[in-house]
Each structure stands twice: as C-alpha cells, then as structure tokens.
Design a protein around this motif. Structure first.
Motif, mmCIF file in Angstrom:
data_model
loop_
_atom_site.group_PDB
_atom_site.id
_atom_site.type_symbol
_atom_site.label_atom_id
_atom_site.label_comp_id
_atom_site.label_asym_id
_atom_site.label_seq_id
_atom_site.Cartn_x
_atom_site.Cartn_y
_atom_site.Cartn_z
ATOM 1 N N LEU A 179 0.829 -1.209 0.000
ATOM 2 C CA LEU A 179 0.000 0.000 0.000
ATOM 3 C C LEU A 179 0.862 1.258 0.000
ATOM 4 C CD1 LEU A 179 -2.711 -1.071 2.624
ATOM 5 C CD2 LEU A 179 -3.024 -0.876 0.146
ATOM 6 N N TYR A 180 1.912 1.229 0.819
ATOM 7 C CA TYR A 180 2.794 2.393 0.918
ATOM 8 C C TYR A 180 3.510 2.656 -0.410
ATOM 9 C CZ TYR A 180 6.731 5.327 2.236
ATOM 10 O OH TYR A 180 7.661 6.335 2.289
ATOM 11 N N LYS A 181 4.021 1.595 -1.014
ATOM 12 C CA LYS A 181 4.727 1.771 -2.279
ATOM 13 C C LYS A 181 3.771 2.243 -3.369
ATOM 14 C CE LYS A 181 8.041 -0.364 -5.416
ATOM 15 N NZ LYS A 181 8.823 -1.587 -5.753
ATOM 16 N N GLY A 182 2.545 1.721 -3.338
ATOM 17 C CA GLY A 182 1.558 2.142 -4.326
ATOM 18 C C GLY A 182 1.215 3.617 -4.206
ATOM 19 N N ILE A 183 1.081 4.087 -2.962
ATOM 20 C CA ILE A 183 0.790 5.510 -2.738
ATOM 21 C C ILE A 183 1.964 6.374 -3.186
ATOM 22 C CG2 ILE A 183 0.472 7.257 -0.947
ATOM 23 C CD1 ILE A 183 -1.176 5.262 0.610
ATOM 24 N N SER A 184 3.173 5.973 -2.780
ATOM 25 C CA SER A 184 4.361 6.781 -3.068
ATOM 26 C C SER A 184 4.697 6.814 -4.554
ATOM 27 C CB SER A 184 5.560 6.237 -2.281
ATOM 28 O OG SER A 184 5.314 6.294 -0.895
ATOM 29 N N SER A 185 4.435 5.716 -5.245
ATOM 30 C CA SER A 185 4.777 5.650 -6.667
ATOM 31 C C SER A 185 3.674 6.200 -7.563
ATOM 32 C CB SER A 185 5.075 4.202 -7.063
ATOM 33 O OG SER A 185 3.921 3.388 -6.884
ATOM 34 N N GLY A 186 2.502 6.441 -6.980
ATOM 35 C CA GLY A 186 1.401 6.995 -7.762
ATOM 36 C C GLY A 186 0.587 5.975 -8.521
ATOM 37 N N SER A 187 0.719 4.707 -8.163
ATOM 38 C CA SER A 187 -0.029 3.674 -8.887
ATOM 39 C C SER A 187 -1.494 3.603 -8.464
ATOM 40 C CB SER A 187 0.635 2.306 -8.685
ATOM 41 O OG SER A 187 0.695 1.970 -7.318
ATOM 42 N N TYR A 188 -1.826 4.224 -7.330
ATOM 43 C CA TYR A 188 -3.224 4.307 -6.907
ATOM 44 C C TYR A 188 -3.823 5.636 -7.366
ATOM 45 C CZ TYR A 188 -2.634 0.287 -3.768
ATOM 46 O OH TYR A 188 -2.413 -0.963 -3.263
ATOM 47 N N LEU A 235 13.686 -0.636 -3.734
ATOM 48 C CA LEU A 235 13.335 0.780 -3.591
ATOM 49 C C LEU A 235 14.471 1.674 -4.072
ATOM 50 C CD1 LEU A 235 11.565 1.019 -0.108
ATOM 51 C CD2 LEU A 235 10.532 1.341 -2.351
ATOM 52 N N ASP A 236 14.114 2.728 -4.763
ATOM 53 C CA ASP A 236 15.085 3.737 -5.176
ATOM 54 C C ASP A 236 14.876 4.970 -4.295
ATOM 55 O OD1 ASP A 236 16.643 5.695 -6.344
ATOM 56 O OD2 ASP A 236 16.193 5.077 -8.395
ATOM 57 N N VAL A 237 15.761 5.151 -3.333
ATOM 58 C CA VAL A 237 15.580 6.232 -2.357
ATOM 59 C C VAL A 237 15.778 7.607 -2.974
ATOM 60 C CG1 VAL A 237 16.219 4.790 -0.396
ATOM 61 C CG2 VAL A 237 17.991 6.049 -1.625
ATOM 62 N N PHE A 238 16.360 7.660 -4.161
ATOM 63 C CA PHE A 238 16.549 8.958 -4.805
ATOM 64 C C PHE A 238 15.294 9.386 -5.566
ATOM 65 C CE2 PHE A 238 20.817 7.209 -4.301
ATOM 66 C CZ PHE A 238 21.453 8.269 -3.677
ATOM 67 N N GLU A 239 14.497 8.418 -5.992
ATOM 68 C CA GLU A 239 13.228 8.737 -6.650
ATOM 69 C C GLU A 239 12.109 8.918 -5.628
ATOM 70 O OE1 GLU A 239 12.116 6.009 -9.655
ATOM 71 O OE2 GLU A 239 13.866 6.397 -10.919
ATOM 72 N N MET A 240 12.124 8.099 -4.588
ATOM 73 C CA MET A 240 11.112 8.174 -3.521
ATOM 74 C C MET A 240 11.823 8.563 -2.232
ATOM 75 S SD MET A 240 9.112 4.659 -4.539
ATOM 76 C CE MET A 240 8.236 4.600 -2.987
ATOM 77 N N GLN A 247 23.228 4.077 1.768
ATOM 78 C CA GLN A 247 22.288 4.505 0.734
ATOM 79 C C GLN A 247 21.328 5.564 1.272
ATOM 80 O OE1 GLN A 247 19.981 1.240 -0.750
ATOM 81 N NE2 GLN A 247 18.950 2.432 -2.330
ATOM 82 N N ALA A 248 20.830 5.350 2.483
ATOM 83 C CA ALA A 248 19.891 6.301 3.087
ATOM 84 C C ALA A 248 20.561 7.635 3.377
ATOM 85 C CB ALA A 248 19.306 5.711 4.367
ATOM 86 N N PHE A 249 21.811 7.597 3.830
ATOM 87 C CA PHE A 249 22.514 8.843 4.128
ATOM 88 C C PHE A 249 22.824 9.614 2.848
ATOM 89 C CE2 PHE A 249 22.795 7.759 8.465
ATOM 90 C CZ PHE A 249 23.277 8.864 9.147
ATOM 91 N N GLU A 250 23.138 8.894 1.783
ATOM 92 C CA GLU A 250 23.393 9.567 0.507
ATOM 93 C C GLU A 250 22.143 10.287 0.007
ATOM 94 O OE1 GLU A 250 24.793 6.532 -2.082
ATOM 95 O OE2 GLU A 250 26.800 6.428 -1.182
ATOM 96 N N ALA A 251 20.983 9.750 0.362
ATOM 97 C CA ALA A 251 19.718 10.370 -0.046
ATOM 98 C C ALA A 251 19.204 11.365 0.995
ATOM 99 C CB ALA A 251 18.668 9.290 -0.286
#
Length: 620
Positions: free
Chosen positions: A93-102, A169-174, A214-218
């Motif tokens: 659900l979270y990924k769907g909301i964040s990616s705009g698929s819903y 997950l791509d932390v730079f896109e989301m 990865q998280a710190f780079e983003a």
C-alpha cells in the motif's frame, strides 16, 4: 479505538471499551485493510460537479487518514500482531501511494486534500516502522535475550522476502522511502546483535550497512525532521504522541545500532539533535520516560546526552539545546537541573606533553595539569594545578579534549557565560541558555529558589563582575544587566522575552528584591519625566514613562520571531506579577501605563508572524 488510546482504563468494565474490543475480535484489522484498499483505488462518479468532486476528494482522504489512525493504534497498543504477510500488505500500500499507482494522488486537488494526502503517507510510513517492533528488539538486547525464532514476529523467510521487496526501492526517486530503508537497516542490525546470531547465517548475508549508506546519501534523516514539522505531529491530541513515540524508538535504536556519539561530524550531529529536540519538546510523557532509568528504550539516547555532557563547556550549544527540550514538566525540569548541577563535568582543549601524560593504555590516556588551567569562555574559572583528566579525543598533533576531575556546577558556568557575554543580541548561546532557564523555572517552582540560592556558591561569590551583589540576587542581576544592554533586533527581542519571563517567575520567590533589581538596572530603559502625580509641589521626578526601545522590541518580536515565548506575553506577565505582589515603585507604574497606552491600543494592528499570538495578547 481513539477512546482506548486516550484512556487505556476503558478496556475493562466500560461500554466503549467492550465494544472496541468486540470489533477487534470480530476481525476489525482485516476489514480495515479491505476498506483502505477500496479507498485508495476509489474513482469519482462520472460527470460530477467540480465543487462536489473537491468535497468528495477531501472527505475520501479524511476517511483514509482515520482508517490509518485506527490501524496504527491496533499495532501500537498491541491489540493485533503484524506478521510478515500483513507487513508486506502494508508495504504494498505504501509503495503504491508513493509511486502513484493508486488513484490516491489524484485526489489532492485542494489545500485541505493535499494536507490529508501527505498525512496519509506519513501515517502509513510510521505504521510500517512501528510494526518492525524495534522496541522489543531493544529490550531483548538490554536483557541479553538469546536470538530465537519464537522471539520474533517475523520468520527468517519473512525477513528474506521483506528484504527482497525493500532492496528494489530507489531512495533517490522516492525520498520518503529512505526512512523505511534506514529503519530496516536498524532492524537487521539489532537482530544480528542478539546473542546466538551465529545460528542465523541468513541475516549475516544482508548488507545492512549498505542500506545505511544509501539512506545517508539520499539525506533520509532530513525527511525525519520534515515529518516532525508536519501538521500531523503538531496536533495536541489524537495519535500524534504515538507517532512521536515511534520516532523516538527509531532514533534510539539507530543510535544503539551504529554507536552514534559525539565523534560524528557536526552536520549529522546537529541534525540528530534537531530530531531529538523536536521529538521531546512539548511531550511531557516522553520526557518523563527519558529520565526514568528503568526505561530501556531511552537508554541509548541517555548515553548520547552523557557524551554531550562530557564535553561541556566545549559543546555548550548542543548540550543546552537538548536539555531545554528534555525539561517538559515539573519532574523532568528537576532532573535537568540536577543533571546540570551534579552530572556535568568540565572539559577543555589541552596540549599533551611528555610531562603532562601520567598514564596511557590502549583504551585511555590520563593527563595532569602542571599549572592552573583557564577554562575558555568563563573568565575567572581555573582548573587547579595537579588536576588529572581523561583524554576524550585527539584533534591532531598533541591537542586533545580532556575531561577534568574537577567539580563545578554547570548552572554556575552557564550563568558566568551569560554574565560575560559581550554581544548577547547576536549570540545563539545566550538565547539557548536563557531558553533553558526560562523553561526550568516555568515548570518547577523549586528551581526558582535553587537559582536564587546559586549565588551562595563559593565561586559565584567571587565572580561578581560589576561590583558587589546580593548573594541571592546574583542570577537576577545578571539577567537584568543582559536585558538592559540589548540593542533592538529580532535576536535581542527573543532574548529579552526569555529574560523577562524568568524575572516574572522569580518575582514569586522574592518580590521586593527582584523588583528592586529590575528597577535599579532600568531593564526597560525608563525615561525620567516630571511626575503628573506631584502636582508640581516638590519638583521630584518619576520614571513612569518608558522610552521607545521596548515598543520597538515588541514590534520586531511579533513581526519577525515565531518562537513559543512572545515578548509581549512575557512583558504583560511580568507586569501582572508585579501588581499581584503588591510592590509599589516607578517600574510598576511605568509598565501599567505602557500596557494600557501602547499595547492595549495598538496590538490589534501589529503584523504578527504567528497569527494566533494576537489572541493570546488580547486574552492576557
């Protein structure tokens, strides 16, 4: 569910509690998942009027938020357990909301709808972090509980599948996804830190450090700070305290997992401090838990505070900021005062020589002063010769930060730094110190008397900078002098606000002495005029009129500052306290005239930066 969260006693013997528990036993959790899925996929009816569509979108998003609140409470209050399958549903659900698929994102067509949309993402993210059960893992580490399959909600297969999902997950896109990646890294690190981890070869194959990198780079920690600044967590009721508690647990687990301490670079250290200060400030329950030594969740953060205290006064700003946030409430304020008075040492930079080094091992170095050592920033404070200290860290060459075996109350040191501040209006330190003292005396009346008595300390008696002072007026005179010497500016207005608030509270301890000190220092720059009450009979003068300095300060403060301590409120509080104590002098008269002739008449027309302050001033 909200009723049970606000008052857990309703769980038993109450109609509301019984009904809520019945709903849970009847499958509320599964129904919430179904409702949420339907809401996120909802499409508006064809040919709907624009205004009606806006209303429909707003109401749909509000319903989303309510469902997510209830779902969060189910897990936060342990009414339900989130296993691997449920967690993967939440993640989907979270990924769907964040990616705009819903269709969810398409509903944010108004300001209110956009706010609800952002809130829903935060709610779902914090629910995902809560269901990782970091608090349970911290307790297991604290209790040295061996790792076993029965100790976890998730099976090893669950962990592998969850990791496979998160690794995509791509932390730079989301951007927000970086927070979840960071929480997942902490989860993996804590599990692998448990006794018996050798049996879980699967876990050792997962690179949790890579996730952190990865998280710190983003810049994911910045997103945590943004969440704390959101309207959702600024609410004073509902689930905001629960969400803050989740963030507190995460930060504590993060500090424990990666040994975050005073050796961090300043940028990261300050960001973590910002997050911690925003979590604790205004949350008395969290502050009480922090100072409770039985609270294992706060243990890593207490170690973090201890490290900061070990570098005092080298890191004064960081320590004072954090303590100011931790003194919310009567008992927390007392704990902060005691910590400053008894638990903080003195640390300075020191050049190590062969003569000063008295003991050196692989884990520590002990040095000794050969002559009295001046403490930078605190004129007159000397560390006696032959004093020993432990090297905390080396900055390069022979320069090291040393914590000395020398006891001096940090309260006295902070007051000395205030007394010796040459340019207080541009000093962040002066503002933070006064903010700390202002909050302590506001929450705890006993601290007011303790501060009045601080002048009786041996060092304080010898440190009066402007001639002799009343022993129990040392702090009051320092603050009065500081206020008097301020020049108009936004920083000065913020400092004056805290200082005046402190004086208002100290008036309750010794009305006549505090009022006399304020009058003597002319803190509001009274302009002496011929008294209208003398009828010209004796030609005496009375300072019942104030110069324009205070008026300028009030305008600057309301237009430029957005702190929680408006100068106008502080001045009115001080005036009211003077009146209530029955003190009669020129200061009281001048403040009453100023309040009536200037504040009462003009405050409605000021351009407030924080709009609701206008109503606070009107009420006062």
């Amino acid at each position: 569910m909200h009723a049970l969260y606000v008052d857990p006693s309703l769980k038993e013997g109450n109609a509301v509690g019984k009904e809520a528990l019945k709903l849970i036993s009847d499958g509320l959790e599964a129904k919430l998942f179904s409702v949420l899925q339907a809401l996120l996929s909802a499409t508006h009816p064809v040919e709907m009027d624009t205004d009606l569509f806006t209303l429909w979108a707003e109401e749909t998003l509000i319903e989303d938020s309510l469902v997510l609140d209830i779902l969060f409470l189910l897990y936060y209050d342990s009414f339900c357990t989130c296993n691997g399958e449920k967690w993967k549903k939440l993640y989907s659900l979270y990924k769907g909301i964040s990616s705009g698929s819903y269709n969810f994102g398409k509903l944010a067509i108004s300001t209110e709808a956009l706010k609800s949309s952002c809130d829903a993402k935060i709610q779902l993210l914090l629910t995902l972090i809560e269901t990782l059960d970091l608090e349970n893992l911290l307790q297991m580490i604290h209790d040295e509980t061996p790792s076993s399959q029965d100790a976890f909600v998730f099976s090893l297969n669950d962990v592998q599948e969850m990791d496979a999902l998160l690794s995509t997950l791509d932390v730079f896109e989301m951007k927000e996804a970086g927070l979840l990646i960071l929480a997942w890294a902490v989860f993996l690190c804590l599990i692998s830190s448990l006794p018996g981890k050798e049996e879980n070869n699967v876990l050792t194959e997962i690179d949790h450090v890579g996730y952190v990198r990865q998280a710190f780079e983003a810049a994911s920690l910045n997103c945590f700070f943004d969440i704390l600044q959101s309207d959702l967590l600024k609410e004073t009721d509902g689930t905001a305290a629960g969400y803050r508690s989740v963030l507190r647990t995460f930060i504590s687990a993060f500090i424990a997992s990666y040994e975050i301490n005073y050796q961090l670079e300043d940028g990261t250290l300050n960001l973590i401090l910002d997050i911690l200060c925003n979590i604790y400030r205004g949350e008395e329950s969290l502050c009480i838990q922090f100072w409770d030594r039985e609270s294992f969740v706060d243990g890593p953060i207490r170690c973090f505070l201890s490290n900061l205290g070990g570098e005092f006064p080298f890191r004064t700003l960081e320590l004072v900021r954090f303590l100011s946030a931790l003194c919310e409430g009567r008992w927390p304020a007392e704990c902060v005062y005691n910590f400053l008075d008894k638990s903080v040492g003195i640390s300075t930079l020191f050049e190590i020589t062969s003569e000063s080094l008295v003991d050196s091992t692989s884990t520590s170095q002990i040095v000794e002063t050969r002559q009295p050592l001046h403490v930078p920033g605190v004129e007159g404070l000397l560390i006696p010769s032959k004093t020993r200290g432990q090297v905390l860290k080396v900055f390069g060459g022979n320069t090291a930060l040393v914590r000395w075996e020398y006891n001096q109350s940090a309260v006295v040191v902070l007051l000395l730094r205030l007394a010796q501040e040459q340019y207080p209006e541009s000093s962040a330190e002066a503002l933070l110190i006064l903010d700390l003292f202002s909050r302590m005396v506001s929450f705890n009346s006993a601290i007011r008397f303790a501060l009045m008595d601080i002048g009786n300390s041996l060092h304080a008696q010898g440190a009066a900078l402007n001639g002799p002072m009343e022993k129990n007026m040392w702090m009051v005179e320092i603050i009065c002098t500081l206020i008097r010497d301020l020049s108009p500016g936004s920083g000065s207005a913020a400092i004056m606000s805290r200082g005046v608030n402190i004086l208002a509270k100290m008036l309750k301890c010794s009305p006549s002495l505090v009022a006399a000190a304020a009058l003597k220092a002319s803190i509001f720059d009274s302009a002496s005029r011929e008294s209208v009450f003398d009828n010209g009979s004796n030609g005496s003068s009375s300072g019942w009129l104030l110069s324009g300095k205070l008026a300028k300060m009030l305008l600057i403060d309301c237009e430029q500052n957005d702190c929680g301590c408006p100068l106008t409120i502080s001045v009115l509080d001080f005036t009211m306290q003077l009146l209530e104590t029955g003190v009669e002098n020129d200061l009281v008269l001048s403040l009453v005239v100023f309040s009536l002739q200037y504040i009462l008449v003009n405050h409605e027309y000021w351009k407030y930066k924080v709009k609701h302050v206008r109503w606070k001033v009107t009420l006062k």
